[in-house]
Write a protein that holds these residues in place. Sequence first.
Motif, mmCIF file in Angstrom:
data_model
loop_
_atom_site.group_PDB
_atom_site.id
_atom_site.type_symbol
_atom_site.label_atom_id
_atom_site.label_comp_id
_atom_site.label_asym_id
_atom_site.label_seq_id
_atom_site.Cartn_x
_atom_site.Cartn_y
_atom_site.Cartn_z
ATOM 1 N N VAL A 110 0.851 -1.190 0.000
ATOM 2 C CA VAL A 110 0.000 0.000 0.000
ATOM 3 C C VAL A 110 0.888 1.242 0.000
ATOM 4 O O VAL A 110 1.796 1.368 0.831
ATOM 5 C CB VAL A 110 -0.940 0.010 1.215
ATOM 6 N N ILE A 111 0.615 2.153 -0.932
ATOM 7 C CA ILE A 111 1.388 3.386 -1.069
ATOM 8 C C ILE A 111 0.437 4.564 -0.918
ATOM 9 O O ILE A 111 -0.543 4.682 -1.656
ATOM 10 C CB ILE A 111 2.097 3.462 -2.433
ATOM 11 N N SER A 112 0.698 5.431 0.033
ATOM 12 C CA SER A 112 -0.115 6.625 0.227
ATOM 13 C C SER A 112 0.237 7.655 -0.842
ATOM 14 O O SER A 112 1.405 8.021 -1.005
ATOM 15 C CB SER A 112 0.137 7.218 1.620
ATOM 16 N N VAL A 113 -0.787 8.104 -1.576
ATOM 17 C CA VAL A 113 -0.557 9.057 -2.667
ATOM 18 C C VAL A 113 -1.584 10.195 -2.607
ATOM 19 O O VAL A 113 -2.415 10.351 -3.503
ATOM 20 C CB VAL A 113 -0.576 8.361 -4.052
ATOM 21 N N PRO A 114 -1.559 11.006 -1.556
ATOM 22 C CA PRO A 114 -2.526 12.109 -1.460
ATOM 23 C C PRO A 114 -2.328 13.135 -2.563
ATOM 24 O O PRO A 114 -1.227 13.304 -3.086
ATOM 25 C CB PRO A 114 -2.223 12.707 -0.082
ATOM 26 N N GLY A 115 -3.418 13.793 -2.890
ATOM 27 C CA GLY A 115 -3.390 14.828 -3.922
ATOM 28 C C GLY A 115 -4.756 14.941 -4.571
ATOM 29 O O GLY A 115 -5.443 15.954 -4.441
ATOM 30 N N HIS A 116 -5.156 13.899 -5.294
ATOM 31 C CA HIS A 116 -6.494 13.861 -5.882
ATOM 32 C C HIS A 116 -7.538 13.888 -4.768
ATOM 33 O O HIS A 116 -8.488 14.669 -4.809
ATOM 34 C CB HIS A 116 -6.623 12.608 -6.737
ATOM 35 N N THR A 117 -7.365 13.017 -3.781
ATOM 36 C CA THR A 117 -8.073 13.119 -2.506
ATOM 37 C C THR A 117 -7.034 13.029 -1.393
ATOM 38 O O THR A 117 -5.897 12.599 -1.623
ATOM 39 C CB THR A 117 -9.128 12.003 -2.326
ATOM 40 N N GLY A 132 -5.478 4.160 -9.197
ATOM 41 C CA GLY A 132 -6.680 4.975 -9.125
ATOM 42 C C GLY A 132 -6.608 6.201 -10.011
ATOM 43 O O GLY A 132 -6.318 6.112 -11.206
ATOM 44 N N ASP A 133 -6.846 7.372 -9.411
ATOM 45 C CA ASP A 133 -6.857 8.633 -10.151
ATOM 46 C C ASP A 133 -5.643 9.502 -9.827
ATOM 47 O O ASP A 133 -5.704 10.728 -9.946
ATOM 48 C CB ASP A 133 -8.136 9.421 -9.827
ATOM 49 N N THR A 134 -4.548 8.888 -9.415
ATOM 50 C CA THR A 134 -3.341 9.663 -9.117
ATOM 51 C C THR A 134 -2.521 9.900 -10.376
ATOM 52 O O THR A 134 -2.241 11.044 -10.748
ATOM 53 C CB THR A 134 -2.493 8.954 -8.050
ATOM 54 N N LEU A 135 -2.143 8.836 -11.051
ATOM 55 C CA LEU A 135 -1.340 8.925 -12.272
ATOM 56 C C LEU A 135 -2.151 8.360 -13.433
ATOM 57 O O LEU A 135 -2.659 7.242 -13.350
ATOM 58 C CB LEU A 135 -0.045 8.125 -12.100
ATOM 59 N N PHE A 136 -2.278 9.157 -14.497
ATOM 60 C CA PHE A 136 -2.883 8.693 -15.740
ATOM 61 C C PHE A 136 -1.816 8.629 -16.822
ATOM 62 O O PHE A 136 -0.731 9.203 -16.674
ATOM 63 C CB PHE A 136 -3.992 9.645 -16.203
ATOM 64 N N SER A 137 -2.125 7.964 -17.907
ATOM 65 C CA SER A 137 -1.197 8.014 -19.021
ATOM 66 C C SER A 137 -1.185 9.422 -19.598
ATOM 67 O O SER A 137 -2.231 9.969 -19.961
ATOM 68 C CB SER A 137 -1.588 7.012 -20.107
ATOM 69 N N ALA A 138 -0.014 10.017 -19.623
ATOM 70 C CA ALA A 138 0.212 11.384 -20.112
ATOM 71 C C ALA A 138 -0.444 12.438 -19.231
ATOM 72 O O ALA A 138 -0.558 13.596 -19.635
ATOM 73 C CB ALA A 138 -0.230 11.555 -21.573
ATOM 74 N N GLY A 139 -0.860 12.062 -18.018
ATOM 75 C CA GLY A 139 -1.502 13.034 -17.150
ATOM 76 C C GLY A 139 -1.479 12.609 -15.702
ATOM 77 O O GLY A 139 -0.838 11.630 -15.322
ATOM 78 N N CYS A 140 -2.207 13.368 -14.878
ATOM 79 C CA CYS A 140 -2.361 13.021 -13.464
ATOM 80 C C CYS A 140 -3.715 13.524 -13.002
ATOM 81 O O CYS A 140 -4.404 14.257 -13.715
ATOM 82 C CB CYS A 140 -1.243 13.623 -12.609
ATOM 83 N N PHE A 144 -8.478 17.709 -6.030
ATOM 84 C CA PHE A 144 -9.745 18.025 -5.382
ATOM 85 C C PHE A 144 -9.568 18.318 -3.901
ATOM 86 O O PHE A 144 -10.292 19.125 -3.335
ATOM 87 C CB PHE A 144 -10.738 16.877 -5.569
ATOM 88 N N GLU A 145 -8.644 17.638 -3.237
ATOM 89 C CA GLU A 145 -8.485 17.800 -1.794
ATOM 90 C C GLU A 145 -7.048 18.119 -1.377
ATOM 91 O O GLU A 145 -6.839 18.745 -0.337
ATOM 92 C CB GLU A 145 -8.945 16.529 -1.073
ATOM 93 N N GLY A 146 -6.087 17.694 -2.150
ATOM 94 C CA GLY A 146 -4.693 17.911 -1.791
ATOM 95 C C GLY A 146 -4.102 19.115 -2.495
ATOM 96 O O GLY A 146 -4.762 19.829 -3.250
ATOM 97 N N THR A 147 -2.819 19.331 -2.245
ATOM 98 C CA THR A 147 -2.092 20.439 -2.849
ATOM 99 C C THR A 147 -1.205 19.936 -3.979
ATOM 100 O O THR A 147 -0.937 18.736 -4.107
ATOM 101 C CB THR A 147 -1.205 21.133 -1.807
ATOM 102 N N ALA A 148 -0.735 20.877 -4.789
ATOM 103 C CA ALA A 148 0.182 20.523 -5.868
ATOM 104 C C ALA A 148 1.459 19.888 -5.306
ATOM 105 O O ALA A 148 1.981 18.923 -5.859
ATOM 106 C CB ALA A 148 0.511 21.756 -6.703
ATOM 107 N N LYS A 149 1.953 20.422 -4.206
ATOM 108 C CA LYS A 149 3.160 19.862 -3.609
ATOM 109 C C LYS A 149 2.924 18.426 -3.161
ATOM 110 O O LYS A 149 3.768 17.549 -3.366
ATOM 111 C CB LYS A 149 3.614 20.717 -2.425
ATOM 112 N N GLN A 150 1.754 18.161 -2.556
ATOM 113 C CA GLN A 150 1.433 16.798 -2.135
ATOM 114 C C GLN A 150 1.395 15.850 -3.330
ATOM 115 O O GLN A 150 1.930 14.741 -3.271
ATOM 116 C CB GLN A 150 0.073 16.771 -1.433
#
Length: 255
Positions: A110-117, A132-140, A144-150
């Motif tokens: 399990v890897i914590s990846v805050p940002g999207h939520t 999930g919705d953290t890393l997409f192909s050619a995008g991210c 919605f809830e986190g910061t850019a730095k997170q």
Amino acid sequence: MFQITPIAAFEDNYIWALCQPDHCYCLVVDPGDADAVEQFLTQQNKQLDTILITHHHGDHTGGIAKLRQRFPAVNVIGPAAEHAYIPGLLQLVDDGDTVQLPTFGLQLEVISVPGHTSGHIAYYSAPVLFCGDTLFSAGCGRLFEGTAKQMWQSLQKLIALPDSTLIYCTHEYTLSNIKFALTVEPTNAALIEYQQRCQALRQVQLPTLPTTLALEKQINPFLRCDDTALQTRWRVNSAVALFTLLRASKDQYKG
């Protein structure tokens, strides 16, 4: 040997189904649509054993209740930090935990990846990453809830995985993401070639996923923010500043 199959849901979601040919059990990731999962299980003559949840948004969790009714023994695993928003979770996990799946002979990190939520998690078992919705192909994912730095820090955790990692994200956003990526790096030869390949796949209704981490490092602008040439072009002097600018630009992009 595992078979990982995308179950199409809604307009562009993928619910990933992990099955083994030699037994009847199946695992699904982020089942927003119970009916789509049930149809797949019936077609494949499989029984639902495990549900993995990456974050609390309804298009990833909406099918939990109905699937638990249909399969009372199913285990539902998800982020402890978001359990209050995800009815039906039975096993709560957090960063660094190991999910034991003896039915499949599988262990997932399990890897914590805050940002999207704020409590978003990913699941990794080499070479497979369910992100999930953290890393997409050619995008991210959107913030919605986190910061850019997170989000940048979360992506750094994923970048550190082996280049051979197969990225199973949960939306077919690839072509639209590529359009934006080409505004960031219009002369990126790998990106131009990738666009042609993905267009060919989508013309015959095939998914562009999974992608590989090695490829994403070449074509995904959100993973390339430490590139000094890109920073210079966008008139910033740090990876976090470039990521922040690109994420805001993508949010406004209408192409």
